[in-house]
Each structure stands twice: as C-alpha cells, then as structure tokens.
Design a protein around this motif. Structure first.
Motif, short mmCIF file in Angstrom:
data_model
loop_
_atom_site.label_atom_id
_atom_site.label_comp_id
_atom_site.label_asym_id
_atom_site.label_seq_id
_atom_site.Cartn_x
_atom_site.Cartn_y
_atom_site.Cartn_z
N SER A 34 2.73 0.64 -3.05
CA SER A 34 2.99 2.01 -2.62
C SER A 34 1.70 2.80 -2.48
N PHE A 35 1.87 4.07 -2.06
CA PHE A 35 0.73 4.98 -1.97
C PHE A 35 0.54 5.76 -3.27
N GLY A 36 1.33 5.41 -4.30
CA GLY A 36 1.22 6.09 -5.58
C GLY A 36 -0.15 5.95 -6.23
N PRO A 37 -0.70 4.72 -6.35
CA PRO A 37 -2.03 4.58 -6.95
C PRO A 37 -3.10 5.36 -6.20
N LEU A 38 -3.02 5.37 -4.87
CA LEU A 38 -3.99 6.13 -4.08
C LEU A 38 -3.84 7.62 -4.33
N ALA A 56 -2.62 9.05 -7.02
CA ALA A 56 -3.06 9.37 -8.38
C ALA A 56 -4.57 9.47 -8.49
N THR A 57 -5.28 8.84 -7.57
CA THR A 57 -6.74 8.89 -7.56
C THR A 57 -7.24 10.27 -7.17
N PHE A 58 -6.50 10.95 -6.29
CA PHE A 58 -6.96 12.24 -5.76
C PHE A 58 -6.15 13.43 -6.28
N LEU A 59 -4.91 13.19 -6.68
CA LEU A 59 -4.04 14.29 -7.10
C LEU A 59 -3.69 14.17 -8.58
N GLU A 60 -3.54 15.31 -9.23
CA GLU A 60 -3.15 15.33 -10.63
C GLU A 60 -1.72 15.83 -10.81
N HIS A 61 -1.03 16.07 -9.71
CA HIS A 61 0.33 16.57 -9.77
C HIS A 61 1.31 15.41 -9.89
N THR A 62 2.04 15.34 -11.00
CA THR A 62 2.91 14.21 -11.28
C THR A 62 3.98 14.02 -10.22
N TYR A 63 4.57 15.14 -9.76
CA TYR A 63 5.66 15.03 -8.79
C TYR A 63 5.17 14.39 -7.50
N PHE A 64 4.03 14.84 -6.99
CA PHE A 64 3.52 14.29 -5.73
C PHE A 64 3.13 12.82 -5.90
N ASN A 65 2.61 12.47 -7.06
CA ASN A 65 2.26 11.07 -7.28
C ASN A 65 3.49 10.18 -7.26
N HIS A 66 4.58 10.65 -7.88
CA HIS A 66 5.83 9.88 -7.84
C HIS A 66 6.43 9.88 -6.43
N PHE A 67 6.26 10.97 -5.70
CA PHE A 67 6.74 11.03 -4.32
C PHE A 67 6.04 9.96 -3.47
N PHE A 68 4.73 9.91 -3.55
CA PHE A 68 4.00 8.92 -2.77
C PHE A 68 4.23 7.51 -3.29
N ASN A 69 4.64 7.40 -4.54
CA ASN A 69 4.97 6.08 -5.08
C ASN A 69 6.22 5.51 -4.43
N GLU A 70 7.08 6.39 -3.92
CA GLU A 70 8.30 5.94 -3.25
C GLU A 70 8.05 5.57 -1.79
N LEU A 71 6.88 5.87 -1.29
CA LEU A 71 6.51 5.53 0.09
C LEU A 71 5.53 4.38 0.05
N SER A 72 5.89 3.28 0.66
CA SER A 72 5.07 2.08 0.55
C SER A 72 5.01 1.34 1.88
N LEU A 73 4.33 0.23 1.87
CA LEU A 73 4.30 -0.64 3.05
C LEU A 73 5.70 -1.15 3.36
N ILE A 74 6.50 -1.34 2.33
CA ILE A 74 7.89 -1.78 2.53
C ILE A 74 8.70 -0.69 3.22
N THR A 75 8.41 0.57 2.90
CA THR A 75 9.09 1.69 3.57
C THR A 75 8.83 1.63 5.07
N ALA A 76 7.59 1.40 5.46
CA ALA A 76 7.25 1.29 6.88
C ALA A 76 7.97 0.11 7.52
N LEU A 77 8.05 -1.01 6.80
CA LEU A 77 8.75 -2.19 7.32
C LEU A 77 10.23 -1.89 7.52
N ILE A 78 10.83 -1.19 6.58
CA ILE A 78 12.25 -0.85 6.68
C ILE A 78 12.51 0.04 7.88
#
Length: 226
Positions: free
Chosen positions: A146-150, A152-174
């Motif tokens: 997912s984009f969660g690790p990326l 978390a590198t730039f943002l300190e907001h927990t909600y946004f980190n979890h949001f980007f964690n739900e968007l991944s390469l698999i999301t694009a494939l789906i």
C-alpha cells in the motif's frame, strides 16, 4: 449453450468470459467457486488470528498470569475474526455488486462474477502480507503493497496514513479489472465508469480508515479515551 466457469482461466483471460456472457450462455460451477473462495477467506482470517495478528493487546493477560482469561479472549477473538471475514467478503461480493449494478445497469449476476474475482484478489493480497509477516516474524501497521508506509514517511496524521494504507497496487489492479469487465456490458460512458470505480475505492478507504482510528474497544467496554 453451456460453458464451465474456470476461475484461474478467466481471471487472466476475461475476454473469453465476456464473450460467453454476451452470448447468454449458461454458466456451470460458479457456485462451487464462490464456496471455495468463501472457505479460503474464513480459513485465512482464522489462521492470521491464530498466528497472533492484531491480538497484541491480549498478550498482557498472558504475561500477568491470567491464562484462563487469555484463552477465553483468544477464542472470542477467533470467533470475532471469523464473523468479520464473512462480513468483509459479503461487503465486496453482495453490497458492492448491488451498487455497481444500480449505477451501471449491468445484470447483477454478471457483476457478481466480477466481484468474485475482486474478493479473491483481496484475499490473495492479505495472504501475501501474512506470508511476509510470518517470514520476518513481526507485523507492521501498514501493508507493504500500500501507500501507507510512504504516507507515514511524510505525514504524522494517523487517519491519513490509514487512508493511504487502504489504497495499494492491488486497488489499482481491481479498478482495472472492474473497468475492463463492466465497460463491455454498460452503456455508461467510460469516463463516468472510471470515476465511479475510483470513487467507490476512495469511499471504502475513508470508511475503513475511520474504523481503524475509532476507539471502538473502549466504547464497547464503556471506558474513557484519553
């Protein structure tokens, strides 16, 4: 006219499936594949829980000597995980199928076939993450795909980190698989179809991220959050 539903064949060669469905051919063995994916999903979620994924908070019970309480808590956790696995798969298989059916006007039976592939892909993503966790011996808050690790590198907001964690390469494939399949049956413009599919994934990510940060356990126990 009949044709056999072959999961792996049609996952990688959906054009043959689309042609057969357009010819209104009767499909066989679809229900057995649905049951197979459902059983695989339940076993995967159960195995992850037995391994200890997301059960870190229960460890304190064992460390403090409450073995009986720990055992009961682990059993309850396993039951809850199995129930959640069924709800998770039902959400993507039934609810998302219904939403896509309403917006695209594609027959619900055809959308259900599509969503079976989606559920299977999501389960394979979870299986891959579980395999990686098992290999390294520890878990992380964010999926490696997912984009969660990326985030978390730039943002300190927990909600946004979890949001980007739900968007991944698999999301694009789906989205790509859904777009390729649905555009063969819908009269919706390709632009509207694409934005619809993206919007559904964003809404799902927003909702899931909200559940990740809500203190649901404290609410259930009647505790106060700090």
């Amino acid at each position: 006219m009949f044709f056999e539903f072959r999961f792996w064949k049609y996952l990688f060669n959906r054009n043959d499936l689309i042609v057969s469905l357009k010819e209104e051919a009767t499909m066989r063995d679809f229900q057995s594949r649905v049951w197979f994916v459902a059983i695989f999903g339940v076993l995967l979620f159960a195995l992850r829980d037995i391994w200890g994924l997301h059960t870190e908070e229960l460890t304190a019970l064992f460390v403090n000597g409450y073995e009986d309480t720990f055992t009961i808590a682990r059993i309850i956790s396993l039951i809850g995980t199995i129930i959640w696995s069924l709800l998770y798969m039902a959400l993507h298989f039934f609810l998302i199928s219904y939403i896509l059916h309403k917006f695209t006007k594609v027959d619900l039976s055809k959308v259900a076939i599509l969503q079976l592939f989606v559920v299977a892909i999501l389960l394979m993503e979870k299986a891959l993450n579980y395999f990686l966790y098992a290999v390294v011996g520890y878990t992380t808050d964010y999926s490696v795909l997912s984009f969660g690790p990326l985030s978390a590198t730039f943002l300190e907001h927990t909600y946004f980190n979890h949001f980007f964690n739900e968007l991944s390469l698999i999301t694009a494939l789906i989205i790509a698989i859904q777009y390729h399949f649905l555009r063969a049956f819908t009269t919706l413009s390709t632009r509207k179809l694409f934005f619809l599919l993206v919007a559904i994934q964003i809404v799902l990510a927003l909702i899931t991220a909200g559940f990740e940060i809500l203190p649901i356990e404290s609410w259930v126990e009647g505790g106060q959050t700090k």
